[in-house]
Structure formats: C-alpha cells, structure tokens
Write an enzyme that holds these catalytic residues in place. Structure first.
Site, PDB file in Angstrom:
ATOM      1  N   THR A  78      36.795  48.239  24.280  1.00  0.00           N
ATOM      2  CA  THR A  78      35.369  48.669  23.977  1.00  0.00           C
ATOM      3  C   THR A  78      35.359  50.212  24.045  1.00  0.00           C
ATOM      4  OG1 THR A  78      32.912  48.742  24.489  1.00  0.00           O
ATOM      5  CG2 THR A  78      34.717  48.459  26.256  1.00  0.00           C
ATOM      6  N   ASP A 131      35.684  49.109  15.039  1.00  0.00           N
ATOM      7  CA  ASP A 131      36.611  47.790  14.984  1.00  0.00           C
ATOM      8  C   ASP A 131      37.480  47.952  13.666  1.00  0.00           C
ATOM      9  OD1 ASP A 131      35.455  47.300  17.529  1.00  0.00           O
ATOM     10  OD2 ASP A 131      33.822  46.531  16.459  1.00  0.00           O
ATOM     11  N   LYS A 160      42.351  51.697  19.733  1.00  0.00           N
ATOM     12  CA  LYS A 160      42.163  50.260  19.558  1.00  0.00           C
ATOM     13  C   LYS A 160      43.201  49.655  18.689  1.00  0.00           C
ATOM     14  CE  LYS A 160      37.079  49.341  20.374  1.00  0.00           C
ATOM     15  NZ  LYS A 160      35.797  48.632  19.719  1.00  0.00           N
ATOM     16  N   ASP A 187      35.376  43.214  21.141  1.00  0.00           N
ATOM     17  CA  ASP A 187      34.915  44.377  21.183  1.00  0.00           C
ATOM     18  C   ASP A 187      33.783  43.765  22.074  1.00  0.00           C
ATOM     19  OD1 ASP A 187      33.453  46.831  20.527  1.00  0.00           O
ATOM     20  OD2 ASP A 187      32.171  45.672  19.383  1.00  0.00           O
ATOM     21  N   LYS A 188      32.875  44.910  22.799  1.00  0.00           N
ATOM     22  CA  LYS A 188      31.789  44.527  23.695  1.00  0.00           C
ATOM     23  C   LYS A 188      30.426  44.487  22.908  1.00  0.00           C
ATOM     24  CE  LYS A 188      29.588  47.341  26.465  1.00  0.00           C
ATOM     25  NZ  LYS A 188      28.028  47.252  25.911  1.00  0.00           N
ATOM     26  N   THR A 189      29.954  45.666  22.510  1.00  0.00           N
ATOM     27  CA  THR A 189      28.723  45.898  21.829  1.00  0.00           C
ATOM     28  C   THR A 189      28.529  45.240  20.663  1.00  0.00           C
ATOM     29  OG1 THR A 189      28.531  48.340  22.921  1.00  0.00           O
ATOM     30  CG2 THR A 189      26.953  47.776  21.131  1.00  0.00           C
TER      31      THR A 189
END
Length: 700
Positions: free
Chosen positions: A544, A595, A572, A395-397
C-alpha cells in the site's frame, strides 16, 4: 495488474480469430503502441481504441456468419458424399455428382477455412504451431487428397471430413470468443482521468480556461474547491486538503500549502490552490504510470493455453505419423494410392473434431459460472493459470478496506456519546470531507436528529466552526488543539494514532467536550478471505501507499503474512517483480490508478469492481461484488476449469491411441483396418462426451 507476456507472441495462436487474446493485457500494449504523448491527444487515442473494440465485435460476428454459412454448405456435401451414403446404406449417386461435391467443398475450404489458414500462417511465421496450424493442416490434406481422388480416381474422397471439421472448429471458436469477449481500454481511461481544461493565471492576476495540453512548465494555474488538479505542479499560494487516494493509495486527504507538490488527477478539497506547473508531457505522474503499464505488459513471461499445447503436439503427431505411415507402406511395396489413403486417414484422425469443442465448451461454462458469482473473466490465459497462484498481494484502500471512514471510538466528556456525536454530525453535515462523511454516515445509521446550524465556517487546515443553540462549536484537528494549549488525554490519543486512526476533537465555547476516532473500514470478508488462502497454502501480502501506522494496524487486524507500506506506484510493480523473480506465482488485487502497473505486472491482475476504470480495464478479472472472498473463488474455479479441460482433452484425443495404429494399418495382415466411416463414429462419440462433460463443471 499482472498478466502474462506478449500474447501476440504467445503460443495462444488463435491470432486471427481468438478474441480472448486480442483483448488480453499484452495486446493492450499493441493497441497503444504510439507514444505517451497520446495523453495530450485524448480524442485521437480514444477514437483509435473504440475502433479496436469495434474490431473485436466484428470478429465475433464474422465467425458467427462463417459458421452458419458453412453449416448450410456442409449439408449438401454430406448428402453427396459416397462415404456417408455407404454408411447409411443409400445410393443417391448421379452423373457429375462428384464435381458438384468438389465445387461445394472448394467453396467451403476457402470461405470457412480462411481464418484457420491465416492463423496457421501467423503461427508458422512465429515458429509456434498450435491450434490453427493443426486445423489448417488437416483440412488442407483432406481437400488436396480429395481433389486428386475426384480427378485422378486414386481412392475415396474426404470432403465430408473436411466439411464437418471446418464447421465444428468454427462453432468452437465462436462459442469461446463470444463467451470471453471484452476490450481493454486501460490507457484510454488514464487519459480520461485528466481534466481537459485548466485555469491559467494571467500576469494581471485574472485567469482564463485553456486546454491542459497548452500548459508549459512554469505556468501558473488556479484550482478551485472540488476540482481535479489538471497537471503536476508545486503550490505557491493557498491551503487545502487534496484527495490522492486513487493516485497514491493514501486513504486520508493530504494537506497542501506553499511549496508542496501536487499530482495531476488528484482532487482538490475545500480550499483554493495556486501552483506552478513543474512537469508536462511524458514527465507527468500519469505519463509515468502509462509507461510502467506498458513495460509490465511487455515483460510478462510467456504463457500458453492448454488447448494450444495439446494442438501443438497433435500437429507434430499428425505430420510424423502420416509421413511414417506413407513411407512404410511404400517400402513394403504397396501402390501410392493405398499408401496415400492410409497416410491421409492417419493425419485426419490426428485432428479430432472434439478438440474444437473440448476447450471452448469448458471456457463458456466457466465464464458463465464466474459471471453468476460476480467474477468477470477478461483474460483467459491469466485465469487458467490462476490455479498456480501461491502469493496474493492486496492493495489496502478500497480493497481490504472500503475506502471510506467509519467511527471506531467515541470519547465523550460530561455528556453522552450520542449527544457528542449529534453535535459533530450536525456541523459536519455541511462538509464533503471524507472524515465528515464518516461522521454523517454514523449519525444517519443511529437515526440522530440534526440540530440547526448557524454561521458555518470552514477553517482551512484546522477544521469546522458553527453555532448550535447559541453555542460556538468547533470540530478540529489535533494540531489545532495543541496550538491552542487545550488539555486532552494525550496517552489515549497516541494509542488511537498508533492504530492508524484519525482523531477529531469537538469544542464547545472553546472547551473540549470529547473526541471521535475514525479509520478506513475493513471489509467484512477480508479476514475470512485471508484465513482461507492460508489454509490453501497461499501467502497474503499487503502492498500500500498508505502510511506505516495505518498499514500495520490493518495488517495486524487481518493477520496478514507481510505488510509493505508507503510504496509509490512504480515501487509497487517493482515489489511484484521481486516476488516473481523469487519464483512466486503472484495475484495482485487493487482498485486504484496507483495499482495499474502492478496489476499489469502480476501473473493475475484482479480489480475490485468499485475501483477506478483504469484498474478495471487493466485487470484480468473483475470482482463485481467488491467481495474480497471472491479471490478464493477465482482460484478454486481456475483449478476446477483446468481439471475439466484435462478430462475433455483426454476424451477428445484418447481414441487416437486405438484409431491411429489401426488407421495406419498395423493389423492389415490380420485383416483388420479402420475405415474412415468407423473413424467418423469414434470422433462423433468423443465430441458428444466432451460436450456433456463440460456441463458438469462446478466449483468445489
């Protein structure tokens, strides 16, 4: 969030006692088998799962108690055993001693052997014999044969073997359960995300607080600044920025106004919103997340722990070798007493004592090493299979980035950068906005002096306004600048925007004095982690919910193999599914509610410790230190653990290659036959070796 398949149908058949499977993701599904409407019944749901967690603790305590009681009973059994007395060259026999030995052994068989007998029953019902079946078979054969030996005088008893086997196996299971005990509360934590009450707007315009569960589609609800949005709906009045980072992964707060959809569980900014409820019950966003998590947990491919694989084949070996030994000696004309003793000896030797400690000791050591390095292992099956991972999805954030804004560029006009930042810092210090926090953190880092701020105002959707040194200061968005026709370097601004940066403009008496660019800060260890994974032949993918520009900028900075942006939560888990269907072994690392389904679906789910409880409770492994580089340590530790387990299993069972043929009597005519006492020495030696070998586990 990714994990294996229904562990309760797993070959991991320590059903009644092996905690590590009770708290695996798959069992989360079992624990939450009631309807999604539990989201509306939080108290009931949490009570249920608290009870489930307490049950795990009770199981560990039960094994500890059974071990110590069985240990006490074992001592007189060993003292009274004729085989042990002969081995140590003493004679403590007395009239009736064999009946006392029978009574003590019967007590131990029932009390100490109960978990294994029950576990074997479950394994056989599922047609998946494993550790429990092997142990239950060995102790049952020992007990029944020894009982006949006492009352029918058909040979030597094996009560000493029964006692030592039960005690060592109880010890091994207790060690392993204690080292990995944990509880999964993923769906409980989803429930906790939702406020319990909402401000229901009455027909006369007043509002009253009502339970969220009472809301119906079409009801009008008021959300005050800083409050959590209680349920999904569509805005019909007001304007505010909503923080959806933990729901969608979008790092920048999203502006909401008339006609926009808002999601329950997200956090309102500084404005007031009024909205109409458009989804309730199972239709809400979080209910859909719950559904996705369940489906992911149910669809895991079956995994099998190494110990159970070894135990399954040893069980088949024990049954086959014992049966063949008995049949051969009977066909050769030997009496039933001799044939039975040979068969029983073979069966007992096939269940080595060391097997009870070979895996648990490695488990305990690897869990301890992981904890020291900030890796909390919740699901042993997922961890042991981490050695096979060839794709890591980030994941990014909050994972590759810190989830907080930092200043990347300061463009000052007719003054110094520090002076421009001081002005912006002074105004923004009154705001709780994510962008404001980035400016404030930078100001504090540079030890800038705050200036006195007067007439502070929040310009909803535009920015902030205040008076500093009798001058009107505004910190505003690009949209406001454009709407006012104020000239600025649009080319430079576009370059910053294309890099996924957020830009704020500073005005003094309506004149542009500079602008500041901010972006989500990339974690210091992210680049090293991705480079290391690449050197190990593992691809890195970013998945993301953030916008494409921001995602592409981060992907380029980190040299990721693949970047997939603007992905919704249900999409996702679908992307993870695609990778798995292509034959990839996938690890997913994330920190947010969005997520959760993908963490559950992946072969290995890893949560950043600073993430939401939902992500943490659904993951197989938690990175306590929030260090992305620890993903590498997980894979290395898994590989080292697997190697050590293989070594221990070889030591635990290797002596069978010599002992089994001799116990069966293959060299009987040459006068060579293994006595039970010799078998006991060999087993004790292998047990000591595996215990020492486990202590040498380390990460390369």
């Amino acid at each position: 969030m990714n994990k294996k398949t229904q562990h309760n149908q797993n070959h991991d058949s320590h059903t009644h006692i092996d905690l590590q499977h009770s708290h695996s993701k798959n069992n989360v599904h079992d624990d939450h088998s009631t309807s999604d409407s539990e989201i509306k019944q939080g108290d009931h749901a949490m009570t249920k799962h608290e009870g489930h967690h307490d049950h795990h603790a009770m199981m560990v305590n039960d094994f500890r108690h059974r071990f110590f009681v069985s240990l006490i009973i074992m001592i007189p059994i060993l003292i009274l055993s004729p085989m042990i007395q002969m081995f140590i060259s003493v004679d403590w026999r007395f009239t009736g001693d064999k009946y006392i030995l029978f009574v003590l052994s019967s007590l131990l068989f029932v009390y100490g052997g109960k978990p294994f007998l029950l576990g074997a029953k479950d394994e056989l019902i599922k047609r998946s014999p494993g550790m429990m079946t092997l142990i239950a078979f060995a102790i049952s054969v020992s007990y029944i044969y020894s009982a006949f030996a006492v009352f029918l005088l058909i040979g030597n008893d094996f009560f000493w073997e029964l006692a030592t086997l039960i005690v060592i196996m109880l010890l091994g299971h207790w060690i392993e359960m204690k080292s990995v005990m944990g509880a999964s509360r993923a769906l409980d934590d989803l429930i906790k995300l939702m406020p319990e009450e909402a401000h229901l707007i009455q027909e006369n315009g007043d509002y009253e607080s009502v339970p969220v569960s009472k809301l119906k589609a079409g009801d009008k609800v008021l959300v005050k600044p800083g409050e959590k949005i209680p349920i999904d709906g569509i805005v019909y009045d007001g304007k505010s920025e909503v923080n959806e980072a933990m729901i969608t992964g979008e790092s920048v707060p999203v502006e909401k106004s008339d006609g926009d959809e808002i999601v329950g569980g997200s956090i309102n900014g500084e404005g007031i919103l009024k909205f109409k409820v458009n989804k309730v019950g199972d239709e809400t966003f979080l209910s859909q997340v719950v559904k996705l998590v369940r489906e992911a947990q149910e669809s895991k491919s079956q995994t099998q722990r190494l110990a159970d694989t070894a135990a399954k084949w040893l069980f088949y070996l024990a049954v086959s070798a014992g049966t063949i030994t008995f049949a051969v000696w009977m066909l050769m004309g030997k009496d039933i007493s001799f044939a039975m003793e040979r068969a029983v000896t073979v069966i007992i030797i096939s269940c080595p004592h060391a097997l009870g400690l070979a895996i648990p000791l490695v488990t305990a050591v690897s869990t301890s090493i992981g904890a020291k390095k900030g890796l909390l292992i919740r699901n042993r099956s997922a961890f042991e299979n981490a050695r096979k991972i060839n794709s890591v999805v980030f994941d990014k954030t909050g994972t590759l980035t810190k989830g907080e804004f930092g200043i990347t560029d300061i463009i000052a006009i007719d003054r110094s950068e520090d002076e421009l930042l001081t002005i912006a810092y002074s105004v923004e210090s009154n705001s709780e906005h994510l962008i404001a926090k980035g400016l404030v953190n930078e100001g504090k880092k540079k030890n800038l002096m705050l200036r006195e701020v007067k007439n502070y105002q929040n310009l909803t959707g535009k920015g902030l306004q205040a008076i500093i040194d009798d001058k009107e200061i505004m910190v505003v968005s690009p949209g406001y600048i454009k709407s006012q026709g104020i000239e600025f370097d649009e080319k430079n601004y576009e370059e910053l925007a294309q890099q996924g940066k957020t830009v704020v403009f500073v005005l003094e008496n309506n004149k542009l004095i500079g602008y500041i660019a901010l972006s989500d800060i990339i974690r210091d260890t992210a680049k090293e982690a991705i480079d290391t994974l690449r050197s190990m032949g593992i691809e890195s993918i970013m998945l993301t919910g953030d916008n494409q520009r921001v995602a592409s900028y981060v992907g380029k900075k980190l040299n990721l193999d693949t970047v997939i942006a603007e992905v919704l939560p249900h999409e996702k888990s679908g992307k993870i599914d695609e990778l798995i269907r292509k034959g990839r072994k996938v690890a997913m690392i994330g920190d947010g509610v969005n997520d959760a389904p993908s963490l559950a679906r992946a072969d290995l789910g890893i949560a950043i410790g600073a993430g939401t409880d939902v992500a943490i409770e659904t993951a197989d492994i938690i990175l306590v230190k929030n260090n992305t580089l620890d993903v590498v340590n997980i894979i290395k530790l898994s590989k080292a653990t697997y190697r050590k387990m293989i070594q221990n299993l070889i030591w635990a069972t290797g002596y069978n290659l010599i002992a089994l043929p001799l116990a069966a009597g293959i060299l009987y005519n040459q006068g060579i036959i293994i006595m039970p006492a010799v078998g006991a020495v060999l087993m004790s030696l292998s047990t000591i070796i595996v215990a020492i070998n486990a202590r040498f586990l380390k990460i390369d």
